[in-house]
Design a protein around this motif. Structure first.
Motif, short mmCIF file in Angstrom:
data_model
loop_
_atom_site.label_atom_id
_atom_site.label_comp_id
_atom_site.label_asym_id
_atom_site.label_seq_id
_atom_site.Cartn_x
_atom_site.Cartn_y
_atom_site.Cartn_z
N GLU A 1 0.84 -1.09 0.10
CA GLU A 1 0.10 -0.01 -0.01
C GLU A 1 0.91 1.10 0.07
OE1 GLU A 1 -3.25 0.22 -0.13
OE2 GLU A 1 -3.43 -1.96 -0.39
N THR A 2 0.36 2.24 -0.65
CA THR A 2 1.30 3.43 -0.66
C THR A 2 0.99 4.29 0.61
OG1 THR A 2 0.74 3.69 -2.99
CG2 THR A 2 1.42 5.66 -1.81
N THR B 1 7.69 -7.30 -7.18
CA THR B 1 7.19 -7.59 -8.56
C THR B 1 6.31 -9.01 -8.58
OG1 THR B 1 9.19 -8.83 -8.68
CG2 THR B 1 9.28 -6.66 -9.45
N PRO B 2 5.07 -8.69 -7.60
CA PRO B 2 4.14 -9.70 -7.66
C PRO B 2 3.38 -9.94 -9.04
CG PRO B 2 3.27 -7.79 -6.64
CD PRO B 2 4.71 -7.57 -6.95
N GLU B 3 3.17 -8.81 -9.94
CA GLU B 3 2.40 -8.84 -10.88
C GLU B 3 3.45 -8.50 -12.26
OE1 GLU B 3 -1.63 -7.90 -10.85
OE2 GLU B 3 -1.27 -6.92 -8.96
N PHE B 4 4.18 -7.59 -12.20
CA PHE B 4 4.70 -6.97 -13.42
C PHE B 4 6.37 -7.10 -13.08
CE2 PHE B 4 0.70 -4.61 -12.23
CZ PHE B 4 0.21 -4.98 -13.43
N ARG B 5 6.90 -6.63 -14.42
CA ARG B 5 8.51 -6.90 -14.69
C ARG B 5 9.08 -5.98 -13.60
NH1 ARG B 5 12.02 -3.78 -18.87
NH2 ARG B 5 13.97 -5.02 -18.47
N GLN B 6 8.62 -4.66 -13.57
CA GLN B 6 9.11 -3.61 -12.92
C GLN B 6 8.87 -3.65 -11.39
OE1 GLN B 6 11.76 -1.42 -13.22
NE2 GLN B 6 11.96 -2.18 -15.33
N PRO B 7 9.64 -3.22 -10.48
CA PRO B 7 9.21 -3.16 -9.00
C PRO B 7 7.73 -2.18 -8.84
CG PRO B 7 11.42 -2.92 -9.16
CD PRO B 7 10.98 -2.90 -10.39
N GLU B 8 6.87 -2.43 -7.95
CA GLU B 8 5.84 -1.46 -7.63
C GLU B 8 6.20 0.00 -7.29
OE1 GLU B 8 2.40 -1.71 -8.28
OE2 GLU B 8 3.23 -3.33 -9.45
N THR B 9 7.28 0.11 -6.67
CA THR B 9 7.82 1.62 -6.14
C THR B 9 8.43 2.03 -7.76
OG1 THR B 9 10.01 0.05 -6.15
CG2 THR B 9 8.75 0.78 -4.00
N THR B 10 8.95 1.27 -8.68
CA THR B 10 9.50 2.08 -9.79
C THR B 10 8.20 2.61 -10.63
OG1 THR B 10 11.59 0.93 -9.72
CG2 THR B 10 10.59 1.82 -12.02
N ARG B 11 7.26 1.43 -10.78
CA ARG B 11 6.26 1.81 -11.74
C ARG B 11 5.22 2.97 -11.11
NH1 ARG B 11 2.67 -1.35 -13.91
NH2 ARG B 11 1.15 -1.34 -12.33
N ARG B 12 4.99 3.16 -9.78
CA ARG B 12 4.21 4.01 -9.14
C ARG B 12 4.97 5.67 -9.18
NH1 ARG B 12 1.37 0.77 -4.23
NH2 ARG B 12 1.23 -0.66 -5.09
N ALA B 13 6.39 5.32 -9.26
CA ALA B 13 7.00 6.70 -9.23
C ALA B 13 6.95 7.33 -10.48
CB ALA B 13 8.32 6.58 -8.59
N ASP B 14 7.31 6.17 -11.58
CA ASP B 14 7.30 6.77 -13.15
C ASP B 14 6.29 7.42 -13.22
OD1 ASP B 14 8.55 6.17 -16.03
OD2 ASP B 14 6.59 5.48 -15.68
#
Length: 228
Positions: A66-67, A200-213
């Motif tokens: 969670e964020t 990375t439960p679902e995607f290639r990139q970590p959730e941290t990176t995906r959300r910050a991007d």
């Protein structure tokens, strides 16, 4: 969050290379104490052709993903685009974003290189020294040589530069291109890869990176339209 005070920021590539060479020996590529990460922050930056820079940080609860907090900052840069020196275009704005954080993360994950860098001092190493916090880099492309890991999630191969091991090509999704993990500061490579797999439960990139991007690109669009 408090970060180290920078008295002088390099203005030329030669000054930047000299600083990387000087700071490289200060990196600690291991855990000085048993790691217990409750919160993890992802950092990302984006910039346009006009010298505008957008930086975003997303802090997650590592157990629930969670964020916990998000912050952004905007800035400008006139430092030239030079491979291996991108930190000097992005770090000043990133530090402004860090100062807005009301929580201090236990771990930073950067969309960049750490030790897998031609001078063994990528963005993640620099950030780790400035924050005195465990830091690692997860890059989309490798800097160095490596064999292709097996197709299963969790498989990895060693990345080398001039024969020296500097990171791992880590498969976070079965049959999908790996990510490239390297130590930044105050963490070992086994622990770094374990944290990346947890994120990375679902995607290639970590959730941290995906959300910050997503956040920093949104801010860059707002800068372009004059709404930021």
């Amino acid at each position: 969050m408090k970060v180290a005070n920078i008295d002088h920021w390099p203005g030329t590539p030669d000054e930047a290379v000299a600083l990387q060479d000087r700071l490289r020996s200060l990196v600690v590529p291991e855990n000085p104490r048993p790691p217990h990460f409750r919160t993890v922050a992802g950092l990302d930056s984006a910039y346009d052709d006009h010298g505008n820079v957008a930086a975003a940080i997303v802090v997650l609860d590592l157990d629930t993903l969670e964020t916990v907090e998000t912050v952004t900052a905007r800035g400008t840069t006139d430092f030239p685009y030079v491979p291996g020196l991108l930190a000097f275009r992005e770090l000043p704005t990133t530090l402004r974003a860090l100062e807005k954080l009301t929580v201090t993360p236990d771990l930073f994950i950067c969309d960049s290189q750490g030790l897998a860098h031609p001078r063994r001092f990528g963005f993640a190493c620099h950030l780790g020294l400035l924050t005195a916090t465990p830091t690692l880099g997860v890059a989309k492309n490798a800097w160095g040589d490596h064999a292709e890991p097996a197709p299963d999630r969790g498989s990895w191969t060693t990345i080398t530069i001039d024969g020296d091991p500097v990171g791992r090509a880590l498969r976070t999704r079965a049959g999908v291109k790996p990510v490239y993990v390297s130590v930044g500061h105050l963490i070992d490579l086994d622990t770094a890869c374990a944290q990346v797999l947890a994120l990375t439960p679902e995607f290639r990139q970590p959730e941290t990176t995906r959300r910050a991007d997503a956040l920093c690109r949104q801010l860059l669009r707002e800068i372009a339209t004059g709404t930021a």
